[in-house]
Design a protein around this motif. Structure first.
Motif, mmCIF file in Angstrom:
data_model
loop_
_atom_site.group_PDB
_atom_site.id
_atom_site.type_symbol
_atom_site.label_atom_id
_atom_site.label_comp_id
_atom_site.label_asym_id
_atom_site.label_seq_id
_atom_site.Cartn_x
_atom_site.Cartn_y
_atom_site.Cartn_z
ATOM 1 N N VAL A 73 33.328 44.777 52.816
ATOM 2 C CA VAL A 73 34.198 45.124 53.832
ATOM 3 C C VAL A 73 34.748 43.808 54.486
ATOM 4 C CG1 VAL A 73 33.902 46.052 56.248
ATOM 5 C CG2 VAL A 73 32.682 47.390 54.157
ATOM 6 N N VAL A 74 33.720 42.849 54.770
ATOM 7 C CA VAL A 74 34.303 41.660 55.320
ATOM 8 C C VAL A 74 35.354 41.167 54.314
ATOM 9 C CG1 VAL A 74 33.685 39.320 55.739
ATOM 10 C CG2 VAL A 74 32.183 40.917 56.316
ATOM 11 N N ILE A 75 35.113 40.874 53.106
ATOM 12 C CA ILE A 75 36.520 40.312 52.153
ATOM 13 C C ILE A 75 37.774 41.112 52.509
ATOM 14 C CG2 ILE A 75 37.136 40.051 49.827
ATOM 15 C CD1 ILE A 75 34.206 39.397 49.206
ATOM 16 N N MET A 76 37.639 42.577 52.519
ATOM 17 C CA MET A 76 38.966 43.143 52.543
ATOM 18 C C MET A 76 39.541 43.224 53.992
ATOM 19 S SD MET A 76 37.966 46.326 50.057
ATOM 20 C CE MET A 76 39.633 47.048 50.107
ATOM 21 N N GLY A 77 38.505 42.962 54.876
ATOM 22 C CA GLY A 77 39.010 42.941 56.130
ATOM 23 C C GLY A 77 39.970 41.568 56.529
ATOM 24 N N ARG B 5 47.285 41.953 58.179
ATOM 25 C CA ARG B 5 47.055 41.810 59.579
ATOM 26 C C ARG B 5 46.314 40.990 60.093
ATOM 27 N NH1 ARG B 5 48.004 47.893 61.805
ATOM 28 N NH2 ARG B 5 49.595 48.688 60.500
ATOM 29 N N ALA B 6 45.429 40.331 59.276
ATOM 30 C CA ALA B 6 44.151 39.138 59.428
ATOM 31 C C ALA B 6 44.830 38.031 59.978
ATOM 32 C CB ALA B 6 43.163 39.102 58.534
ATOM 33 N N PRO B 7 44.288 37.080 60.508
ATOM 34 C CA PRO B 7 44.831 35.709 60.727
ATOM 35 C C PRO B 7 45.012 34.742 59.460
ATOM 36 C CG PRO B 7 43.041 36.122 62.387
ATOM 37 C CD PRO B 7 43.295 37.354 61.483
ATOM 38 N N GLY C 260 44.798 32.174 56.557
ATOM 39 C CA GLY C 260 44.454 30.902 56.349
ATOM 40 C C GLY C 260 42.619 30.974 56.694
ATOM 41 N N PHE C 261 42.289 31.793 57.289
ATOM 42 C CA PHE C 261 40.823 31.844 57.700
ATOM 43 C C PHE C 261 39.951 32.814 56.928
ATOM 44 C CE2 PHE C 261 43.406 30.618 61.667
ATOM 45 C CZ PHE C 261 42.451 29.535 61.954
ATOM 46 N N ALA C 262 40.498 33.623 56.132
ATOM 47 C CA ALA C 262 39.653 34.463 54.894
ATOM 48 C C ALA C 262 38.444 33.667 54.543
ATOM 49 C CB ALA C 262 40.493 35.126 54.085
ATOM 50 N N PRO C 263 38.648 32.525 53.999
ATOM 51 C CA PRO C 263 37.532 31.858 53.150
ATOM 52 C C PRO C 263 36.361 31.637 54.141
ATOM 53 C CG PRO C 263 39.618 31.063 52.171
ATOM 54 C CD PRO C 263 39.832 31.912 53.478
ATOM 55 N N ILE C 264 36.674 31.088 55.210
ATOM 56 C CA ILE C 264 35.669 30.795 56.120
ATOM 57 C C ILE C 264 35.064 31.755 56.740
ATOM 58 C CG2 ILE C 264 35.232 30.006 58.647
ATOM 59 C CD1 ILE C 264 37.873 28.396 58.433
ATOM 60 N N ALA C 265 35.559 33.152 57.049
ATOM 61 C CA ALA C 265 34.822 34.435 57.215
ATOM 62 C C ALA C 265 33.872 34.917 55.918
ATOM 63 C CB ALA C 265 35.682 35.568 57.591
ATOM 64 N N ILE C 266 34.327 34.827 54.821
ATOM 65 C CA ILE C 266 33.733 35.149 53.524
ATOM 66 C C ILE C 266 32.522 34.311 53.233
ATOM 67 C CG2 ILE C 266 33.965 35.406 51.014
ATOM 68 C CD1 ILE C 266 36.891 36.303 51.510
ATOM 69 N N GLY C 267 32.633 32.807 53.638
ATOM 70 C CA GLY C 267 31.720 31.997 53.241
ATOM 71 C C GLY C 267 30.522 32.070 54.081
#
Length: 240
Positions: A156-160, A165-167, A169-176
């Motif tokens: 769910v975190v990865i897909m979100g 619509r997510a900010p 460039g920040f996806a890897p930070i949230a996933i990590g």
């Protein structure tokens, strides 16, 4: 990008994940013995896993998507984000990368004085386990539930975080950070898998105990990944 290059990126990214995460557990968690301030401990291992997926995602994400995990690939497929035709090649690349990391880690660990793997010990060579092989002695039912639920939320975190619509460039930070949190929760329960490749990569060197329980660390994360993919797809249905 060709499939061969994407699979190469998955191989390298999974190798990095297992070498960094499991390497921190094997080489650095108790460096110098219990209570030694140089050892990184529980929190350090959790952070190491998060850092490897964060750096790996920034490095390889634009090539392969940065899955590094069969449960992630399955979850993204179920959620409509990944083609079925690429599932098997990705999973093979991920497992091979994890085994390569396990082999490299074993060669490094054997270079230190007094290194030995006890197949009957919980967490032997950073392996996953339940019952007598769980760090906290948790039952098979507790271990299964933990792995399913945490893998589902990881998807769910990865897909979100990777949604359009997510900010940016920040996806890897949230996933990590999500993977760090998952380890903080579940290291006492299963030594944390949520990734069948990661479990396989060290189990093949950890001995019969880890190999005998490896089934759970394939079934539970794959079920959890699929559930997470379905859940996020349902949440966004009609809102695209």
């Amino acid at each position: 990008m060709t499939l061969s290059k994407r699979c190469a990126a998955e191989f390298l990214g999974t190798l990095w994940l297992v070498l960094g995460g499991c390497g921190s557990a094997v080489l650095a968690a108790k460096f110098g013995g219990d209570g030694n301030p140089l050892g990184i401990g529980f929190v350090g291992v959790a952070l190491a896993f998060g850092l490897t997926v964060l750096t790996g995602a920034y490095t390889f994400g634009q090539i392969s998507g940065g899955h590094f995990n069969p449960a992630v690939s399955v979850g993204l497929w179920v959620g409509g984000r990944f083609p079925a035709r690429d599932l098997a090649p990705y999973i093979v690349a991920q497992v091979l990368g994890a085994i390569a990391a396990g082999f490299i880690l074993l060669q490094i660990a054997k270079g230190g004085g007094g290194f030995a793997i006890d197949p009957s010990a919980p967490g032997a060579f950073a392996s996953n386990g339940y019952g007598v092989l769980s760090p906290g002695g948790y039952t098979v039912g507790a271990a299964f539930l933990c792995e399913v639920v945490l893998t589902a939320f990881f998807l769910v975190v990865i897909m979100g975080a990777t949604h359009g619509r997510a900010p940016v460039g920040f996806a890897p930070i949230a996933i990590g950070l999500a993977l760090t949190l998952i380890h903080l929760i579940s290291i006492p329960v299963t030594n944390t898998s949520v990734n069948p490749a990661r479990s396989t990569g060290v189990a093949v060197f950890a001995g019969s105990g880890a190999l005998g329980q490896l089934w759970l660390f394939w079934v539970a994360p794959l079920v959890g990944g699929a559930l997470g993919g379905v859940l996020y797809a349902w949440l966004r249905r009609g809102d695209e």
